[in-house]
Design a protein around this motif. Structure first.
Motif, PDB file in Angstrom:
ATOM      1  N   GLU A 182       0.799  -1.075   0.143  1.00 52.84           N
ATOM      2  CA  GLU A 182      -0.030   0.067  -0.128  1.00 52.84           C
ATOM      3  C   GLU A 182       0.855   1.192  -0.057  1.00 52.84           C
ATOM      4  N   THR A 223       2.124   0.600  -4.571  1.00 50.56           N
ATOM      5  CA  THR A 223       0.931   1.097  -5.252  1.00 50.56           C
ATOM      6  C   THR A 223       1.263   2.170  -6.205  1.00 50.56           C
ATOM      7  N   ASP A 241      -5.321  -7.962 -10.804  1.00 50.98           N
ATOM      8  CA  ASP A 241      -6.577  -6.950 -10.399  1.00 50.98           C
ATOM      9  C   ASP A 241      -7.361  -7.812  -9.429  1.00 50.98           C
ATOM     10  N   TYR A 242      -7.506  -7.546  -8.255  1.00 48.66           N
ATOM     11  CA  TYR A 242      -8.562  -8.388  -7.338  1.00 48.66           C
ATOM     12  C   TYR A 242      -9.637  -7.563  -7.378  1.00 48.66           C
ATOM     13  N   GLN A 243     -10.920  -8.333  -7.736  1.00 45.54           N
ATOM     14  CA  GLN A 243     -12.167  -7.824  -7.509  1.00 45.54           C
ATOM     15  C   GLN A 243     -13.116  -8.789  -7.068  1.00 45.54           C
ATOM     16  N   PRO A 291      -9.892  -8.290   1.899  1.00 45.38           N
ATOM     17  CA  PRO A 291      -9.707  -7.698   0.776  1.00 45.38           C
ATOM     18  C   PRO A 291      -8.650  -6.743   0.661  1.00 45.38           C
ATOM     19  N   ARG A 292      -8.090  -6.177   1.727  1.00 46.66           N
ATOM     20  CA  ARG A 292      -6.878  -5.475   1.652  1.00 46.66           C
ATOM     21  C   ARG A 292      -5.665  -6.443   1.320  1.00 46.66           C
ATOM     22  N   LYS A 326      -5.639  -7.527  -2.322  1.00 43.28           N
ATOM     23  CA  LYS A 326      -5.208  -6.465  -3.286  1.00 43.28           C
ATOM     24  C   LYS A 326      -3.602  -6.466  -3.046  1.00 43.28           C
ATOM     25  N   ALA A 367      -2.266  -8.978  -5.296  1.00 45.72           N
ATOM     26  CA  ALA A 367      -2.355  -8.648  -6.499  1.00 45.72           C
ATOM     27  C   ALA A 367      -1.153  -7.701  -6.933  1.00 45.72           C
TER      28      ALA A 367
END
Length: 330
Positions: free
Chosen positions: A34, A38, A93-95, A265-266, A269, A272
């Motif tokens: 992060e 990023t 890309d995480y979704q 989710p963090r 991401k 990824a």
């Protein structure tokens, strides 16, 4: 790179007399991704959108603590990468889903050729010309042929379809070292007649084969994808199949078999982003460990972590990287 889950690393450190919980390791990964990686990921994303050829694929990912979703619910990791011309850029890309809105959002602003396996979720991406994947088409004829008894596979309709696919790939092998211009001319001269014969063959077989059989599925796939399967004739830089993206998503698939899930989710991401940096580094001939060390030494020193000029010197294909990061130094 080694697909080693954090709980196994936790055990390894403990055997060495170091108490490092998997939660601490996960927090380090998230913080590194992060805070520092990023901006580099975002820069690479913009660079991918500037190209005119891209490949895409997707695979499932389980994330346990997604708000409002059961732990067993499937999420997805999408893969986008550049073609064989220009620098290798590989982005994950995480979704939470597999809907068309996700590639549409990620590829917004991209114009050019997009090669996929035929999944309809890419049909809503604006401004692109879609390419089909002949490897997927060929695989379906191969499966139909393998389902027949060993002694009954020759001189069958499935064998005919497979032979037509093989003929297209033979042209590609013959001209694999050619320039894009030579490849374009060779395809028009040698691949187009095969495609014309294939089209006539498909039309003749459609009414003769059970649509839900393995052979019927192969014929239906080719018929439905026919326009996209012919696009590779338009540009000698294009590829006949989507193997490039299948190879790029494989490291994540292998890793998932070991770590099984992301907790949050963090974390998903962050994974990824880290996979994107590492796989792009590998594809550009770097030693990932030394490259990451270089990044974590340089990125904190940038006055502006999102400065495009500074990031351009740190991307995996930059000529400014130290030779020690490279697998093969000249």
């Amino acid at each position: 790179m080694d697909s080693l889950p954090l709980y196994r690393q936790e055990q390894q450190f403990l055997r060495l007399g170091v108490e490092l919980s998997r939660q601490t390791l996960a927090n380090w990964m998230i913080a590194g991704a992060e805070r520092w990686l990023t901006p580099l990921y975002d820069y690479m994303h913009k660079e991918l959108l500037r190209r005119d050829i891209a490949h895409a694929d997707e695979t499932t990912l389980q994330v346990l603590k997604e708000p409002g979703r059961a732990a067993q619910t499937k999420s997805y990791l999408w893969l986008y990468r550049t073609g064989r011309v220009g620098p290798d850029i590989i982005l994950y890309d995480y979704q939470t889903g597999r809907g068309s809105e996700y590639p549409g959002k990620f590829l917004k602003g991209f114009t050019g050729y997009l090669q996929t396996d035929g999944y309809s979720g890419y049909n809503q991406v604006e401004g692109v010309t879609q390419l089909g994947c002949w490897a997927h088409a060929r695989r379906k004829y191969h499966e139909a042929l393998q389902a027949l008894p060993a002694g009954q596979r020759s001189n069958t309709v499935a064998a005919e379809g497979l032979a037509l696919c093989n003929a297209l790939f033979e042209v590609e092998r013959k001209w694999k070292d050619a320039t894009p211009e030579q490849h374009y001319e060779a395809r028009l001269a040698e691949s187009r007649p095969i495609l014309d014969a294939f089209s006539a063959w498909l039309e003749a077989q459609r009414s003769r084969v059970l649509p839900k059989s393995l052979l019927g599925t192969a014929i239906t796939y080719c018929t439905n994808q026919w326009e996209k399967l012919n696009v590779f004739l338009q540009d000698g830089r294009l590829e006949i199949d989507n193997y490039r993206s299948e190879r790029s998503i494989k490291p994540m698939v292998i890793g998932r078999k070991n770590f099984l899930f992301s907790n949050t989710p963090r974390g998903a991401k962050a994974s990824a982003i880290i996979y994107s940096i590492v796989e792009t580094a590998k594809a550009n001939g770097l030693k990932p460990h030394l490259y990451l060390q270089h990044l974590f030494e340089r990125l904190p020193q940038l006055p502006n972590p999102a400065d495009p000029e500074a990031l351009s010197k740190l991307v995996p294909w930059s000529a400014s990287l130290p030779l020690v990061c490279r697998v093969y130094s000249k």
